[in-house]
Enzyme design. Structure first.
Site, PDB file in Angstrom:
ATOM      1  N   GLU A  35      31.525  17.892  18.498  1.00 21.79           N
ATOM      2  CA  GLU A  35      30.976  17.497  17.730  1.00 21.79           C
ATOM      3  C   GLU A  35      31.202  16.758  16.599  1.00 21.79           C
ATOM      4  O   GLU A  35      31.510  17.020  15.550  1.00 21.79           O
ATOM      5  CB  GLU A  35      30.078  18.709  16.565  1.00 21.79           C
ATOM      6  CG  GLU A  35      29.530  19.742  18.049  1.00 21.79           C
ATOM      7  CD  GLU A  35      29.303  21.211  17.773  1.00 21.79           C
ATOM      8  OE1 GLU A  35      29.603  22.128  16.614  1.00 21.79           O
ATOM      9  OE2 GLU A  35      29.326  22.313  19.521  1.00 21.79           O
ATOM     10  N   HIS A  79      29.223  20.915  12.025  1.00 20.39           N
ATOM     11  CA  HIS A  79      28.864  20.585  13.679  1.00 20.39           C
ATOM     12  C   HIS A  79      27.371  20.109  13.981  1.00 20.39           C
ATOM     13  O   HIS A  79      27.341  19.944  13.503  1.00 20.39           O
ATOM     14  CB  HIS A  79      28.436  22.275  13.749  1.00 20.39           C
ATOM     15  CG  HIS A  79      29.635  23.070  13.460  1.00 20.39           C
ATOM     16  ND1 HIS A  79      30.392  23.613  14.479  1.00 20.39           N
ATOM     17  CD2 HIS A  79      31.042  23.993  12.595  1.00 20.39           C
ATOM     18  CE1 HIS A  79      31.660  23.931  14.669  1.00 20.39           C
ATOM     19  NE2 HIS A  79      31.454  24.319  13.228  1.00 20.39           N
ATOM     20  N   GLU A 116      24.565  21.920  10.647  1.00 18.74           N
ATOM     21  CA  GLU A 116      24.464  21.911  12.366  1.00 18.74           C
ATOM     22  C   GLU A 116      23.671  20.357  12.028  1.00 18.74           C
ATOM     23  O   GLU A 116      22.624  19.959  11.363  1.00 18.74           O
ATOM     24  CB  GLU A 116      23.344  22.613  12.972  1.00 18.74           C
ATOM     25  CG  GLU A 116      24.073  23.539  12.864  1.00 18.74           C
ATOM     26  CD  GLU A 116      25.435  23.894  13.798  1.00 18.74           C
ATOM     27  OE1 GLU A 116      25.775  23.115  14.785  1.00 18.74           O
ATOM     28  OE2 GLU A 116      26.251  24.993  14.150  1.00 18.74           O
ATOM     29  N   HIS A 170      34.905  21.696  16.364  1.00 16.95           N
ATOM     30  CA  HIS A 170      34.335  21.876  17.753  1.00 16.95           C
ATOM     31  C   HIS A 170      34.584  19.858  18.065  1.00 16.95           C
ATOM     32  O   HIS A 170      34.011  19.217  17.667  1.00 16.95           O
ATOM     33  CB  HIS A 170      32.682  22.229  18.048  1.00 16.95           C
ATOM     34  CG  HIS A 170      32.728  23.380  17.550  1.00 16.95           C
ATOM     35  ND1 HIS A 170      31.543  24.513  17.287  1.00 16.95           N
ATOM     36  CD2 HIS A 170      33.492  24.889  18.632  1.00 16.95           C
ATOM     37  CE1 HIS A 170      31.466  25.744  17.386  1.00 16.95           C
ATOM     38  NE2 HIS A 170      32.806  25.935  18.002  1.00 16.95           N
TER      39      HIS A 170
HETATM   40 ZN   LIG Z   1      29.927  23.965  16.876  1.00 23.29          ZN
END
Ligand SMILES: [Zn+2]
Length: 461
Positions: A88, A215, A307, A85
């Site tokens: 990110e 991410h 994350e 992404h």
């Molecule tokens: Zn992401």
């Protein structure tokens, strides 16, 4: 006076050996960084591109190995993918820091890093979405465009762009059929973005064993499946714990990261609570066509999604703290590729047998041997019944006890079967299983461990 002198030496030392710059890197700077590390460590690194983005930017990978560019039998391949992404961005910077760290520590003779690089082939892709990154970076980090730059230049979310193999596996788990290496749809290339296509070709051409996809937007280690068993029921997204047959192993991999991380394991982060700092993807929120499920269902690779920051585009001043919070976890996760069993599959004349299927009784997910006849099966400590099969050969079964620490070496030598009634050899990745499957591990019904505070209003990570 000697004290002052030692401070001076200390400062000089850090100036000389730690030129780490904690700042964001635009595309050109990222490319320069990768080549800088390569030039500093030319004998243990290689820079290569797996293809180009929509706007023609290269998807670069920095490889670390004692023989860059070569697969050495019994040395596992592992990868990190950042910045899928585009907005990110912490993973991208952490992977650049990691690259510099591996190079410097190898040169400094750090035994742990020397051992890692000599026994592992490490592939680091700091950015899978360089076009999205440029859009996010141009907008600046203090604005409120939360999703600006998330998608690629065609406006597609790359983590919703892989072929959906979950539907097939959920069907097969109930009705029988291949439990690994599910085939791609014939027209898959026309259904995916250039970045996705490049990654699929990449992960089909290396026998990756372990991977993480970095991410931001939360702080948690997320493991498959991402797609819940009943993804949509009457138009609603169905959120429910959806374990893979390797659930315990995936939980351990996720915990290794969260507990080696400075604060992920504490659970409370960014207004969410995740026990131990880990979560099953589908029990958090269900998503279809994600990359980690695809890795598990189409290749031998076990991937989790990390994350790493509440703020998707953290301020430059936070990068050093983030690096210190993630450094040990990034190294420990790489070391996790060395567990379970590995070995060679050979025939009676000691020729390699590629694409042999390695099955572990009680775990309904097989892996295959690579082109060199070597295989890697991540397993938790325990005693297992392991069978190797290949078309035209009699199966061979061994009982194996796996301890903690180093993987156990388990070689197979297959004998040509006398019955020549075996079906013709199918192409790789066609999921060649023609024997009765062991009793399946059925996905649990929706429910008990489901987290109540799932998606916060912040939107997808
Ligand atoms: Zn992401």
């Amino acid at each position: 006076m000697p004290h002052l002198f030692s401070i001076f030496l200390h400062l000089l030392f850090f100036k000389l050996v730690a030129p780490v710059t904690f700042r964001h890197h635009r595309y050109d700077e990222l490319v320069r960084m990768l080549y800088k590390v390569h030039n500093e460590c030319p004998y243990i690194t290689r820079v290569y591109s797996i293809g180009r983005s929509v706007k023609g930017r290269h998807l670069y990978v920095l490889e670390f190995s004692d023989y860059p560019g070569t697969h050495e039998p019994l040395e596992p391949e592992v990868k990190y993918v950042g910045n899928m992404h585009g907005n990110e961005v912490l993973g991208r910077e952490l992977l650049l820091q990691l690259s510099e760290f591996l190079c410097e520590e190898f040169r400094n003779g750090n035994q742990r890093i020397v051992r890692l690089v000599e026994g592992t082939r490490i592939h680091i892709m700091p950015s899978m979405n360089p076009d999205g990154y440029e859009v996010a970076a141009a907008q600046g980090q203090d604005t409120f465009g939360y999703l600006v730059g998330r998608n690629n230049a065609n406006g597609v979310d790359l983590n919703r762009n892989f072929p959906d193999l979950n539907t097939y596996i959920y069907y097969n788990e109930k009705n029988g059929g291949p439990n690994h290496h599910l085939p791609l749809p014939d027209n898959w290339k026309s259904q995916v973005e250039p970045e996705t296509q490049a990654v699929i070709q990449w992960i089909r051409s290396f026998n990756f064993v372990l991977s993480a996809n970095l991410h931001g937007g939360a702080v948690v280690a997320n493991y498959p499946y991402d797609k819940s068993f009943e993804h949509r029921v009457r138009g609603f997204r169905r959120t429910a714990n959806t374990p893979t047959p390797d659930d315990k192993l995936f939980q351990k991999l996720a915990k290794v990261y969260s507990y080696a991380h400075g604060w992920m394991h504490q659970g409370w982060n960014c207004g969410d609570y995740f026990p131990d700092g880990i979560t099953n993807g589908a029990s958090w929120y269900s998503l279809s066509k994600g990359m980690q499920d695809f890795n598990y269902l189409h290749t031998n690779c076990f991937e989790i999604t990390l994350e790493l920051s509440c703020d998707k585009f953290p301020r430059q001043e936070e990068l050093q703290r983030e690096w210190l919070g993630n450094r040990e976890a990034l190294i420990q996760f790489l070391e996790q590729v060395h567990q379970g069993i590995k070995g060679m599959v050979l025939d009676e004349n000691y020729n390699n047998v590629a694409n042999a299927v390695i099955s572990v009784s009680g775990i309904n997910h097989d892996v295959t041997s690579g082109d060199h006849g070597d295989y890697f099966r991540l397993l938790l400590p325990g005693t297992y019944t392991v069978t190797a099969t290949a078309p035209g050969f009699d199966p061979e079964t061994l009982i194996v006890t796996v301890g903690p620490g180093e993987p156990k070496l388990v070689n197979f030598q297959l004998k040509r079967s006398i019955l020549q009634a075996t079906p013709k050899r199918k192409a790789p990745n066609s999921g060649h299983r023609n024997k009765v499957l062991p009793k399946k591990v059925q996905p649990q019904a929706a429910g008990k461990k489901e987290l109540k505070m799932k998606q916060s209003q912040r939107g997808p990570a």
